[in-house]
Design a protein around this motif. Structure first.
Motif, PDB file in Angstrom:
ATOM      1  N   TYR A 109       0.839  -1.198   0.000  1.00  0.00           N
ATOM      2  CA  TYR A 109       0.000   0.000   0.000  1.00  0.00           C
ATOM      3  C   TYR A 109       0.873   1.246   0.000  1.00  0.00           C
ATOM      4  CZ  TYR A 109      -3.625  -3.346   0.857  1.00  0.00           C
ATOM      5  OH  TYR A 109      -4.470  -4.408   0.713  1.00  0.00           O
ATOM      6  N   CYS A 110       0.342   2.295  -0.570  1.00  0.00           N
ATOM      7  CA  CYS A 110       1.098   3.538  -0.714  1.00  0.00           C
ATOM      8  C   CYS A 110       1.492   4.091   0.657  1.00  0.00           C
ATOM      9  CB  CYS A 110       0.239   4.550  -1.465  1.00  0.00           C
ATOM     10  SG  CYS A 110       1.032   6.152  -1.603  1.00  0.00           S
ATOM     11  N   PRO A 111       2.789   4.327   0.854  1.00  0.00           N
ATOM     12  CA  PRO A 111       3.207   4.855   2.152  1.00  0.00           C
ATOM     13  C   PRO A 111       2.715   6.296   2.382  1.00  0.00           C
ATOM     14  CG  PRO A 111       5.097   4.588   0.674  1.00  0.00           C
ATOM     15  CD  PRO A 111       3.905   4.028  -0.040  1.00  0.00           C
ATOM     16  N   GLU A 112       2.246   6.949   1.319  1.00  0.00           N
ATOM     17  CA  GLU A 112       1.731   8.313   1.473  1.00  0.00           C
ATOM     18  C   GLU A 112       0.236   8.321   1.769  1.00  0.00           C
ATOM     19  OE1 GLU A 112       3.103  11.251   1.662  1.00  0.00           O
ATOM     20  OE2 GLU A 112       5.155  10.514   1.365  1.00  0.00           O
ATOM     21  N   CYS A 113      -0.535   7.584   0.940  1.00  0.00           N
ATOM     22  CA  CYS A 113      -1.990   7.713   1.071  1.00  0.00           C
ATOM     23  C   CYS A 113      -2.692   6.410   1.436  1.00  0.00           C
ATOM     24  CB  CYS A 113      -2.573   8.282  -0.229  1.00  0.00           C
ATOM     25  SG  CYS A 113      -2.608   7.093  -1.576  1.00  0.00           S
ATOM     26  N   GLY A 114      -1.986   5.293   1.457  1.00  0.00           N
ATOM     27  CA  GLY A 114      -2.600   4.039   1.879  1.00  0.00           C
ATOM     28  C   GLY A 114      -3.319   3.279   0.770  1.00  0.00           C
TER      29      GLY A 114
ATOM     30  N   SER B 157       3.805   2.174  -8.584  1.00  0.00           N
ATOM     31  CA  SER B 157       3.278   3.542  -8.534  1.00  0.00           C
ATOM     32  C   SER B 157       1.910   3.538  -7.869  1.00  0.00           C
ATOM     33  CB  SER B 157       3.166   4.103  -9.950  1.00  0.00           C
ATOM     34  OG  SER B 157       2.298   3.284 -10.709  1.00  0.00           O
ATOM     35  N   CYS B 158       1.513   4.706  -7.382  1.00  0.00           N
ATOM     36  CA  CYS B 158       0.222   4.831  -6.711  1.00  0.00           C
ATOM     37  C   CYS B 158      -0.769   5.523  -7.648  1.00  0.00           C
ATOM     38  CB  CYS B 158       0.374   5.637  -5.427  1.00  0.00           C
ATOM     39  SG  CYS B 158      -1.198   5.944  -4.616  1.00  0.00           S
ATOM     40  N   PRO B 159      -1.869   4.843  -7.984  1.00  0.00           N
ATOM     41  CA  PRO B 159      -2.845   5.450  -8.892  1.00  0.00           C
ATOM     42  C   PRO B 159      -3.603   6.603  -8.226  1.00  0.00           C
ATOM     43  CG  PRO B 159      -3.647   3.335  -8.085  1.00  0.00           C
ATOM     44  CD  PRO B 159      -2.262   3.496  -7.549  1.00  0.00           C
ATOM     45  N   GLU B 160      -3.541   6.682  -6.916  1.00  0.00           N
ATOM     46  CA  GLU B 160      -4.319   7.683  -6.188  1.00  0.00           C
ATOM     47  C   GLU B 160      -3.549   9.011  -6.058  1.00  0.00           C
ATOM     48  OE1 GLU B 160      -7.394   7.071  -5.297  1.00  0.00           O
ATOM     49  OE2 GLU B 160      -7.770   8.918  -4.183  1.00  0.00           O
ATOM     50  N   CYS B 161      -2.328   8.932  -5.514  1.00  0.00           N
ATOM     51  CA  CYS B 161      -1.618  10.191  -5.222  1.00  0.00           C
ATOM     52  C   CYS B 161      -0.423  10.433  -6.140  1.00  0.00           C
ATOM     53  CB  CYS B 161      -1.175  10.231  -3.767  1.00  0.00           C
ATOM     54  SG  CYS B 161       0.221   9.164  -3.395  1.00  0.00           S
ATOM     55  N   GLY B 162      -0.107   9.466  -7.009  1.00  0.00           N
ATOM     56  CA  GLY B 162       0.962   9.707  -7.977  1.00  0.00           C
ATOM     57  C   GLY B 162       2.353   9.316  -7.507  1.00  0.00           C
TER      58      GLY B 162
HETATM   59 ZN   LIG Z   1      -0.626   7.182  -2.780  1.00  0.00          ZN
END
Ligand SMILES: [Zn+2]
Lengths: 456, 236
Positions: free
Chosen positions: A208-213, A230-235
């Protein structure tokens, strides 16, 4: 003033102890450093550091990388302080720095290449600001001491300031996010031998994204969490590489690295993917500290890489391979098992002596279950001998991983393991050992050679 | 038998996921359902026989609490209905009242199934071993943790500790038990490490299967019990 006097006394006593140790034939260890820190707890704040200080950290490969950096720099005529023969905890760092310091504590060297154990980061970076921090990977290591990669990142980051430039593996998202305060960031990585499959069902420490989960999209995974995502949510994504391995030619024995619009060809020291990462790390660091391609590639051509962790002996038609597998480290042992399974040969026997126990301590066996042992179920592996006090746990774990029970032999006594190997029916024999079992493994190898020769 | 393995993609430290693997090897007719952190659990609408959750990082523990909180009432309903839960390592902290992360200076409410609280300090790692008694069985295990649990668990402890510590350094009572919900700081493969306990768990779940690879498992277990009772062996 008092502080300065205390430092000078600590320095002199430590230097004298080093001299005394040498006179009685004891090699320079971390003892002088420990003495210095006893007498002066903030010794590292006072001791001079070389003109350029490079700290190398991370789970796997830091010893190889720091030794190689030191070797190349020396080969190019620079003076270097390093702790390659000492220890990488606080005392070892202090020992290395005081050894090369003047009597007033100034450093006489141009470069310092210091390997720093991740868990010593706070104690070291509280007092010393490296010019460069180099990290190759952050993986699962001893669960007792290292807990988990998140914790290790936390410890490394804790005392680092924006003054340190970082050189990081862009293919390891945990490593690539280290030292968030540093703005001078250089990333390296490997763009060859990319796996076809996107996301194999292996255990990885970044899902999971360490920035937004949000769940990360995976481009590919090489092993564990080494790969691109890559994170599809926060980039958020694996950072772009500044230094990239673009070609590995095993036949020609070359490694190509692209950076700043040029492609450079170096001698390939070893084609194992781990060592390709190590070489790329070293090439990147050397460029960043100002060495030229000619200097680096010249040194690569001249240096003989000491293969302390791998050696192979052939006796008649039996070959014996010694393979290092860091005990209590699930990622390192899993890689070693895969290496054995992937090695050529149809009739392999493996003696596993990675098990070490202090007489009055019972080691946690949980790490065995965090280690991927499925490679040991490979049909080319015909026999597995577990030697050491944890052999019953290892046996159960191997059975659970799919190894047929009849292939497994066990003994509580590490020294007896070698006698359980059926030398007549196996052409490739592997001895897997760890740091604490080096002498026992060396004895096992000698005994094995005797047995093979007797069989002939 | 249906085994729901919760959040195995992150709650997978110290070999904890091997409990699910071992159960499935004990009962070849069983099915493991893997539920991811960002998906609706199987238990939300169905009744698994066993629900497992293992150790994870502190950050993931906070995400797991967020994911499970909406199902708090459903979890209580399943516990009351006798569904087996096995929460190992810091996973069981999720079911206490709250977790105080001393290092990060944050406090997060747990599901509150047990009147206990947790303190997590990244600068106070504790490693140790445990041997003790639970429902007539001798349980062995290892612990490796940043956190201790506080409160009175004397009415609902899982293990009476013979050697080692309980929920904190002053306690000799380890873990929690509520009907067939078992929570413990013991990490890793507690089922293959304790084959008799594994069979006990299988019975709770209504299965008559035996512990897999029982001879090998018992050999390792017997040796460990002897070692843990040896006064020469240090415990932490
Ligand atoms: Zn993210």
């Amino acid at each position: 003033m008092l502080k300065k006097i205390r430092f000078i006394i600590a320095l002199w006593v430590a230097k004298a102890s080093r001299l005394a140790l040498r006179m009685i034939g004891k090699p320079a260890t971390c003892t002088p450093g420990i003495i210095a820190l006893k007498l002066c707890p903030d010794f590292l704040a006072h001791i001079g550091t070389p003109q350029t200080l490079i700290c190398v950290t991370g789970t796997n490969g830091k010893t190889i990388v720091s030794n190689l950096l030191g070797d190349v720099l020396r080969d190019c005529g620079y003076s270097v302080t390093n702790n390659s023969y000492g220890s990488n905890v606080q005392g070892g760092v202090a020992s290395a720095l005081l050894t090369d310091a003047t009597l007033t504590g100034r450093s006489k060297k141009q470069f310092g290449v210091i390997e720093v154990d991740e868990r010593s980061s706070i104690k070291v970076y509280s007092y010393i600001t490296p010019d460069y921090l180099v990290c190759n990977n952050i993986m699962r290591d001893s669960l007792k001491r290292n807990a988990h990669p998140d914790f290790i990142s936390y410890v490394i980051n804790n005392k680092l300031t924006e003054k340190t430039k970082v050189i990081l593996n862009s293919d390891d998202l945990i490593c690539a996010r280290l030292a968030p305060k540093s703005t001078d960031r250089t990333y390296f990585g490997v763009d060859v031998r990319k796996p076809e499959s996107g996301d194999p069902e292996n255990v990885r420490d970044v899902v999971y994204c360490p920035e937004c989960g949000h769940r990360l999209d995976v481009d590919y995974i090489r092993y564990y969490h080494i790969g691109r995502m890559s994170c599809p949510e926060c980039g958020l994504r694996s950072p772009d590489r500044d230094f990239t391995v673009t070609d590995v030619d095993v036949d020609a024995g070359t490694l190509t690295v692209a950076h700043d619009g040029v492609s450079e060809v170096y001698r390939l020291m070893n084609d194992n993917i781990i060592n390709i990462y190590n070489s790329c790390t070293v090439i990147t660091v050397l460029h960043k500290i100002g060495l030229t391609y000619e200097q680096i590639s010249g040194a690569f051509d001249r240096l003989k890489i000491v293969a302390t962790r791998y050696d192979r002996t052939t006796v008649g038609d039996v070959s014996i391979t010694m393979q290092f597998a860091k005990g209590q480290n699930p990622s390192a042992c899993g890689r070693a098992f895969s290496y054995v399974a992937g090695h050529s040969g149809e009739r392999k026997s493996v003696l596993i002596m990675t098990d070490f126990q202090e007489s009055d301590e019972s080691e946690s066996v949980c790490w065995l279950y965090d280690c991927d042992m499925s490679a040991l179920a490979d049909p080319t592996i015909r026999e597995i001998v577990f030697a050491g006090p944890r052999c019953r746990d290892q046996k159960l774990r191997a059975i659970m991983a799919g190894v047929p029970e009849e292939k497994i032999k066990i003994t509580d006594t590490p020294a007896d393991g070698v006698d359980l190997i059926d030398v007549k029916n196996h052409s490739e024999i592997f001895i897997l050992y760890q740091l604490y079992t080096i002498p026992a493994a060396a004895r096992a190898k000698r005994r094995l050679i005797e047995r093979v020769e007797a069989e002939k | 038998m249906k085994i729901e393995h919760l959040y195995g993609e992150v709650a997978n430290f110290y070999g904890d996921p091997q409990n699910a693997v071992y159960l499935s090897q004990c009962d070849p007719d069983s099915e493991i359902i893997h539920t991811r952190l960002d998906s609706v659990p199987y238990f939300a609408s169905e009744r698994p026989d066993i629900i497992l959750i293992g150790s994870m990082s502190e950050a993931m523990q906070r995400l797991a609490i967020k994911s499970l909180m909406p199902y708090k009432e459903r979890i209580i309903e399943l516990i009351d209905d006798g569904v087996v839960f096995l929460a190992t390592g810091n996973a069981y902290e999720i079911f206490t009242e709250r977790i105080e992360y001393v290092t990060e200076k944050i406090t997060v409410d747990g599901l509150g199934l047990f009147p206990l609280t947790v303190k997590t300090d990244l600068f106070a790692r504790y490693n140790g071993m445990v041997i003790g008694e639970a429902d007539g069985m001798t349980i062995t295990g290892f612990r490796s943790q940043f956190s201790f649990v506080y409160g009175d668990n004397s009415d609902f402890a899982f293990i009476k500790v013979e050697r080692g510590i309980g929920i904190n350094k002053q306690s000799k009572l380890e873990g929690v038990r509520r009907k067939n919900f078992i929570g413990t700081h013991l990490i890793g493969p507690i089922l293959p490490l304790n084959p008799e306990f594994c069979e006990y768990v299988l019975r709770l779940a209504g299965s008559s299967a035996c512990a897999a690879h029982k001879e090998a498992a018992m050999a390792a277990y017997d040796r460990r019990v002897a070692e843990f009772r040896d006064p020469k062996v240090k415990f932490d």
